[in-house]
Design a protein around this motif. Structure first.
Motif, PDB file in Angstrom:
ATOM      1  N   PHE A  69      -4.203  -4.156  -5.738  1.00 14.28           N
ATOM      2  CA  PHE A  69      -3.960  -4.389  -4.213  1.00 14.28           C
ATOM      3  C   PHE A  69      -4.910  -4.951  -3.813  1.00 14.28           C
ATOM      4  O   PHE A  69      -6.534  -5.212  -4.660  1.00 14.28           O
TER       5      PHE A  69
ATOM      6  N   GLU B  31       2.744   0.733  -3.049  1.00 14.43           N
ATOM      7  CA  GLU B  31       1.746   0.588  -4.352  1.00 14.43           C
ATOM      8  C   GLU B  31       2.496   1.252  -5.913  1.00 14.43           C
ATOM      9  O   GLU B  31       2.565   0.174  -6.581  1.00 14.43           O
TER      10      GLU B  31
ATOM     11  N   SER C  66       1.086  -1.042  -0.540  1.00 12.12           N
ATOM     12  CA  SER C  66       0.106  -0.387  -0.111  1.00 12.12           C
ATOM     13  C   SER C  66       0.634   1.492  -0.066  1.00 12.12           C
ATOM     14  O   SER C  66       2.204   0.815   0.441  1.00 12.12           O
TER      15      SER C  66
END
Length: 450
Positions: A81, A58, A54
């Motif tokens: 994700f 990401e 994240s």
């Protein structure tokens, strides 16, 4: 004469029409040829990549995929994700073996046994063998975790280890050498006493099972029987050994002395306590070092994990996650996934990943890249984390344990750690955690029929 003129006129018109028709036909043929050329190109093989990175990470994952996609024309990797590691593996469990399953799945290290037992993954060893791929270019102390009985099940991706982090300014004020961090438990206790004052406590460990496992393995201690579950299915927890007891006694003794600060279970709370000067030393993930250096109002030091004075230092277990290839999908997609995995482990890609994420480079050749060497000049703490990993002795202890109920076992350890702050005897707390883990192991064995 009129007839001849009319005949010539009709002939001219016919020739013009024929010419136009021919040109039109030629254009159509040419257009058809272009269309065939375009449609004749095979569609790219799609590789769906589920991950749990994240925030900024990401973006780093997406860049790796974008660069790979731009480097060739046959494969298209699509990162998606899926939330936390726990959320991602739960989602994977619902689609594994179906057409909705991803091609590549990122799973945290404690999910290794679960993934192997699921029967829904294709060990990357298949492609290593078929291609004669040289895995010696990968870091052995990282790949060892994801290998069982000579089979490489997954490809390491984001790997980290714990390190001792300390406030160099606080060391100077306390009369301690800021270039010499505590290497043993006795040294840690002594330093913590000198660092503890009205506003500052000497040391802290997050209430997180991973740190206990690391301090256990650093002494050569095992978490479960059957050589940490690598010689066969583990049936019994053994972390209430002498090595495990030393860890719990360290925490209990320092807490009772007032030199240990209970930061709870939240990583951000622990890091905030360090940055605010509330604690002078703590254990953190190597992946968080760079951010800690950048955001602390004082000079930050990093060093190896301390061990008991009489212990022979073994090293650290790799943490983080790896990339798994799913089974029950077209072999073409599996081969495409393997191409992406090989790309990810190249020195150039790993050099950027190491610097952007703080995780180790799977391919140590990345550390020789100019961009890494330059960054290490600015952040020598990063090199400390790499050196600790290099100095690790390969063994069943530092290879890490394999059990399907690892997340549950970790929580038992956390509860035991927290009970120390209520005055529970270290041995009693540890024995209870082992007993509860054994119950979880037994229940899992019955469920699987083993």
């Amino acid at each position: 004469m009129k007839k001849r003129w009319l005949f010539m006129l009709l002939l001219a018109i016919t020739m013009v029409i024929s010419a136009c028709s021919g040109e039109s036909a030629g254009n159509e043929a040419e257009a058809e040829g272009e269309t065939e050329a375009e449609t004749g190109t095979e569609e790219k093989t799609e590789v769906v990549f589920w991950h749990a990175m994240s925030g900024e990470l990401e973006g780093a994952v997406q860049k790796i995929a974008d660069d790979f996609n731009a480097s060739q024309e046959e494969i298209e990797v699509k990162p998606v994700f899926q939330g936390t590691y726990e959320e991602a593996i739960t989602k994977f469990n619902t689609v594994a073996g179906t057409e909705d399953a991803p091609t590549i799945m990122q799973t945290f290290e404690v999910g290794t046994k679960y993934m192997i037992d699921s029967g829904k993954i294709q060990p990357v060893q298949k492609f290593i063998d078929e291609e004669g791929y040289d895995t010696s270019q990968w870091e052995e102390n990282i790949t060892n975790y994801y290998a069982v009985d000579g089979v490489q099940y997954s490809m390491p991706f984001n790997s980290s280890t714990p390190v001792l982090v300390y406030n160099k300014d606080a060391f100077k004020e306390a009369g301690l050498d800021p270039e010499k961090a505590p290497a043993t438990y006795d040294e840690l206790k002594d330093a913590a006493k000198k660092l503890t004052n009205g506003d500052q406590v000497g040391f802290s460990i997050l209430n997180y099972g991973w740190f206990f496992e690391e301090l256990l393995a650093a002494q050569g201690g095992l978490f479960v029987n059957e050589d940490n579950g690598r010689a066969g299915n583990a049936t019994e927890a053994v972390f209430n050994s002498e090595e495990g007891l030393k860890v719990f006694e360290l925490i209990s003794d320092m807490y009772n002395e007032g030199t240990f600060y209970n930061t709870g279970q939240v990583w951000d709370d622990m890091r905030a306590a360090f940055q605010s000067g509330k604690i002078a030393m703590y254990i953190d993930s190597s992946a968080g070092i760079r951010a800690m250096v950048d955001n602390s109002p004082f000079e930050v030091g990093a060093s190896y994990l301390p061990v008991p004075d009489e212990a022979d230092r073994q090293g650290v277990i790799i943490g983080g996650a790896s990339l798994w290839m799913t089974s029950d999908i077209e072999e073409e997609k599996q081969k495409a996934a393997w191409e992406f995995m090989k790309y990810v482990t190249t020195p150039e890609v790993q050099a950027e990943w190491h610097l952007q994420s703080g995780y180790f480079a799977i391919n140590p050749a990345a550390y020789e890249e100019a961009i890494v060497q330059e960054e290490w000049e600015k952040y020598p703490q990063l090199k400390v984390t790499v050196d600790q990993l290099k100095d690790t002795k390969p063994s069943t202890a530092t290879q890490g344990a394999l059990i399907s109920v690892f997340p549950e076992a970790r929580q038992k350890v956390v509860s035991a750690m927290e009970s120390l702050y209520q005055g529970v005897d270290p041995k009693e707390a540890l024995d209870r955690a082992v007993e509860e883990t054994n119950q979880a192991l037994e229940a899992a064995a019955k469920k699987s029929g083993n």
